[in-house]
Every structure is written in C-alpha cells, then in structure tokens.
Scaffold this active site. Structure first.
Site, mmCIF file in Angstrom:
data_model
loop_
_atom_site.group_PDB
_atom_site.id
_atom_site.type_symbol
_atom_site.label_atom_id
_atom_site.label_comp_id
_atom_site.label_asym_id
_atom_site.label_seq_id
_atom_site.Cartn_x
_atom_site.Cartn_y
_atom_site.Cartn_z
ATOM 1 N N TYR A 129 -90.060 -44.451 -85.705
ATOM 2 C CA TYR A 129 -90.465 -42.957 -85.920
ATOM 3 C C TYR A 129 -91.584 -42.738 -85.319
ATOM 4 O O TYR A 129 -92.619 -43.275 -85.298
ATOM 5 C CB TYR A 129 -90.549 -42.887 -87.485
ATOM 6 C CG TYR A 129 -91.034 -41.396 -87.849
ATOM 7 C CD1 TYR A 129 -90.029 -40.334 -88.029
ATOM 8 C CD2 TYR A 129 -92.383 -40.943 -88.490
ATOM 9 C CE1 TYR A 129 -90.427 -39.102 -88.407
ATOM 10 C CE2 TYR A 129 -92.456 -39.916 -88.953
ATOM 11 C CZ TYR A 129 -91.597 -38.888 -88.542
ATOM 12 O OH TYR A 129 -91.929 -37.725 -89.170
ATOM 13 N N LYS B 79 -103.449 -41.213 -88.351
ATOM 14 C CA LYS B 79 -103.877 -41.844 -89.465
ATOM 15 C C LYS B 79 -105.287 -42.485 -89.654
ATOM 16 O O LYS B 79 -106.414 -41.818 -90.050
ATOM 17 C CB LYS B 79 -103.010 -42.934 -89.780
ATOM 18 C CG LYS B 79 -101.361 -42.781 -89.842
ATOM 19 C CD LYS B 79 -100.446 -43.643 -90.457
ATOM 20 C CE LYS B 79 -99.048 -43.262 -90.404
ATOM 21 N NZ LYS B 79 -98.477 -42.346 -91.428
ATOM 22 N N ASP C 287 -96.893 -46.198 -79.450
ATOM 23 C CA ASP C 287 -97.186 -45.371 -80.629
ATOM 24 C C ASP C 287 -98.120 -46.071 -81.927
ATOM 25 O O ASP C 287 -97.400 -46.906 -82.568
ATOM 26 C CB ASP C 287 -96.044 -44.855 -81.213
ATOM 27 C CG ASP C 287 -96.174 -43.774 -82.553
ATOM 28 O OD1 ASP C 287 -97.577 -43.820 -82.852
ATOM 29 O OD2 ASP C 287 -95.345 -43.308 -83.019
#
Ligand SMILES: Cc1ncc(COP(=O)(O)O)c(C=O)c1O
Length: 432
Positions: free
Chosen positions: A149, A271, A243
């Site tokens: 994702y 994050k 990523d």
C-alpha cells in the site's frame, strides 16, 4: 490486570452518530473494525504506550497511530514544544527555518537522500514520487507489488494492501482504466515475475516497493530480493522508489535502505518524520530532486507543507532517535513480545506465524510461512477477529485487521510487554 473491558456503550453511541455523518462512520476505512467485527473504540486520550477510550478503559496500544508514535503518545517534550511553537503561528505559507532543520536531519540520516520536499501525508509523498519518476524517465508504466500500500492515489490503488485488502475490495471504482493500465503488479519476493515484466515492457518508469511490507501485515524481503530489484531497475533504466513511509526511522535511523544496504533513487517518508502530526516527504539525489518545481518543471505544491507544527514534532522525534540504543532496545523488546506471542499461541494449540523486522510485527493466523499476499491472505481472519476482541477485553489494543503491522514504541517497557503476554496467554486460551 484490571477487569475485562467489555462495555463499549459510549463508543457505540458515538459510532451511531458518526455513521450519520461520515461514510462508514470513519475518516479512514480500517478504523471501522470491519476487519474484526464489532464497534470501533472512540479514543479520548493517549499517553506513552496506552490509549484511553471514552468509557475510561485504558489499553496497551500496538497501533501507535499506524506507526508514527515511536516515542509513545503525548511525549512531554514534543507536547511542550508544540504549544510554544503554536503560540507563534501555526502556518505561514512562507519558508521557515524549521523546514531546513528537519530536512537536514533527514538528509543526514537517510543514505540515498540529498534533497527532500515536504508534503502533508504518505499518500502525497508516494503520488509525487511517481510523478517525479515518470517525469524524469519520460516513461509511463509503474510496477508495484501485490499487497503493498502506498496511499490512495489513482496509480497506486491496484492490488493494494491495508484497508483495501481488509475490506476485500476490487481495484477501486473511480480509478480510470486508462490510468490503471499503466500500473503492473507482481507478487512480493518474486524475482522471476519481476524480471518477466521487464522483458515484456520496455517503458517502465519505476518500481515502487515497501522494502519491508507493513500493509499486508509484516512481510520481510527474502535475502537478496531487494538487491535483485535494485540491479534489475538499474539495468533497465527504471527508477527504484522505496516507500519508507512506515519503515523510515522505524527499522533503523536510515530506514530499510540502511538496514539492507540498498540505495533507492527516490524515497518516500511520512509517519515518524511528523512525530504524530500530518506529514510526508520524498527525496533523492540532487539531480533527480532538481526536476521538481520551481527548480525544475515537474509540479507539486502544498498550502500547509512544511508548517512549523509538523516540522517541530518531526524534528524533535528525529533528534531523540539519534540515540542508537533506542533501536537496540526496540529490537529486544519486540523480539521478546513476538517470541512470547508465538509461545502463547503454541501453548493453546493455535497455529500462528509471527513475522517481525525490528519493532514492526504481525502474528498471522496460519500455519505456513507468509512471504507475499497469496500466503498472507490464507490467514484465518475470523480467528484473528476473535483474538483481537479477546485481547481488547484484556486491555490490549491491536490493529483491527489481520493485514496490518503492529508497532512497539520506546515506552513499551519490559513490564508492558509482560502485561501484554499475560493478556495474550488468556486470549489464546479463549480460542483453544
Ligand atoms: C508504506 C505506506 N505508504 C504510504 C502510506 C500512506 O500514508 P498516509 O496515510 O499518510 O497518506 C502508508 C500508510 O499507512 C504506508 O504505510
């Protein structure tokens, strides 16, 4: 151990209200508990390794806001700094020094990054990284791995993990087929399938990968896999995008690229670099990054990008993470947690496979190794749901989906891990 936390009347009441106002009652799908059944908990506050719901129940938290809270919730230094910074204005829409300081920390820490652009979420980071790769190479095709994702941008919602996998959704309606056709997918850890794609397609701009997957649950790369991906992309003139929205500053200060000693062309972050405030970033070599406007012609912008609040929380977090002992401690406590979970499951005769890299982990309810989406998706989700609710009743808040990673923070002390394992012992007995 406090008495079982089984009353959720206040949360249920709030959820009824929320359902009238927000699709599915939530602002992000996995929160709705569709992966485990029942009513989502409404959280009132959080501190250290715990969250407290509106009922007043306190839970040991392994969601950690899905990864950012590596220092634990409501860290006193960060909260105080945010209050001080907010008093001087929350967003200027103009350059400020904190942006430079955070950029300096990132450039110093992440091996492949010489220049960085701040955005407001991981989705933006990945979306922008792909535009950059396409712009630089002049090619359109993108390769991603099944179950990974990278946020919800059009090109990336093809065989996506996380909430898409939890809900068992098809590739999202609303993504034009003419765009989705440019996204090619292969199984994670499958070198031969990736090589075949490059044989079939000459116009691949980039391969985007979670170097350690978190979004189908935690799935590590097999030895040599990332090196193979690096060499293949270089050979074919495609860019490699790591990523590291989840893995950046989580697995090591320099992320997965430091841990596995691989240099991607572009890195996405999010994050942890926002310390719990909305943030994302993408970076790479000077040569590549100078294609971004206004240095270059590839456009990307943001009203709130680099705002002093997000920069402050990120900066303080990254500075605290300079202490390498933190990663050693996280490793030891996470190892203890996962060994204990595996032991508790085995003692109760419940089949699980626990994957872990550093402080990212998942216990899959399956009896075969989990190396990709095909094997992850064989997990018994019903059993996971039962385990989730049994743990909740014992005061432990896990990800409300089998296909998400758990996160250990520096505030998860040995005593907290022991308390978790005591709860797990009881929860697995419920499943026996
Ligand atoms: C690896 C990865 N990339 C991208 C994203 C998207 O980030 P955000 O939710 O901040 O848009 C996530 C979110 O979980 C992620 O784990």
């Amino acid at each position: 151990m406090p008495s079982p936390k089984t009353h959720h009347d206040k949360s249920a009441g709030l959820f009824t209200r929320a359902l009238e106002l927000m699709p599915g009652g939530v602002n992000s799908p996995v929160r709705a508990f569709r992966g485990v059944g029942g009513t989502p908990l409404f959280i009132r506050s959080a501190v250290g390794p715990t969250v407290t719901d509106v009922e007043g129940h306190v839970y040991i938290d392994y969601v950690g806001s899905w990864g950012p809270m590596i220092l634990g919730h409501a860290d006193a230094e960060i909260v105080a700094a945010l209050a001080a910074v907010a008093a001087n204005g929350t967003s200027f829409g103009a350059p400020n020094e904190l942006e430079i300081e955070l950029a300096e920390e990132i450039v110093a820490a992440v091996p492949s990054i010489e220049m960085v652009r701040m955005v407001n979420s991981g989705t933006e980071a990945a979306m922008s990284a792909i535009r950059l790769a396409r712009g630089v190479t002049g090619r359109d095709k993108l390769v991603k791995f099944e179950g990974c994702y990278h946020g919800y941008a059009d090109s990336l919602l093809v065989k996506a993990g996380s909430g898409v996998a939890t809900l068992g959704l098809p590739d999202s309606p609303g993504v034009p087929a003419s765009l989705a056709q440019h996204t090619l997918t292969v199984p994670f850890n499958d070198s031969a399938a990736l090589e075949n794609l490059f044989t079939e397609h000459a116009d691949i701009a980039a391969v985007i990968i979670e170097p350690v997957v978190g979004n189908m649950g935690c799935v590590p790369p097999e030895p040599g896999f990332l090196k193979f991906v690096r060499e293949l992309t270089t050979k074919h003139g495609a860019l490699l995008i790591f990523d590291e929205v989840m893995t950046g500053f989580r697995l090591a200060r320099g992320g997965a690229q430091q841990l596995y000693n691989i240099r991607p062309d572009i890195t996405c972050l999010g994050k942890i670099i926002g310390g719990g405030l909305p943030v994302g970033a993408y970076g790479g070599s000077r040569e590549i990054m100078n294609h971004i406007a206004p240095a270059g012609s590839i456009y990307q912008a943001g009203t709130l990008s680099g705002n002093p609040l997000a920069m402050t929380a990120g900066l303080l977090t990254l500075r605290r993470l300079k202490d390498e002992r933190i990663y050693q401690t996280l490793e030891e406590r996470s190892a203890k947690l996962c060994a204990g979970l595996a032991q508790a499951a085995a003692a109760a005769g419940v089949k699980t496979v626990t994957n872990r890299v550093g402080s990212m982990w998942t216990s899959f309810f399956t009896d075969e190794p989990v190396t990709n989406w095909a094997t992850a998706s064989k997990s018994n989700r019903e059993l996971y749901g039962k385990f989730f609710h049994a743990m909740l009743a014992e005061g432990v808040y896990l990800a409300p989906s089998q296909f998400e990673a758990g996160f250990v923070s520096v505030t998860h002390t040995d005593a907290i891990i022991d308390q978790t394992l005591e709860a797990a012992g009881k929860a697995f007995e419920v499943l026996r």
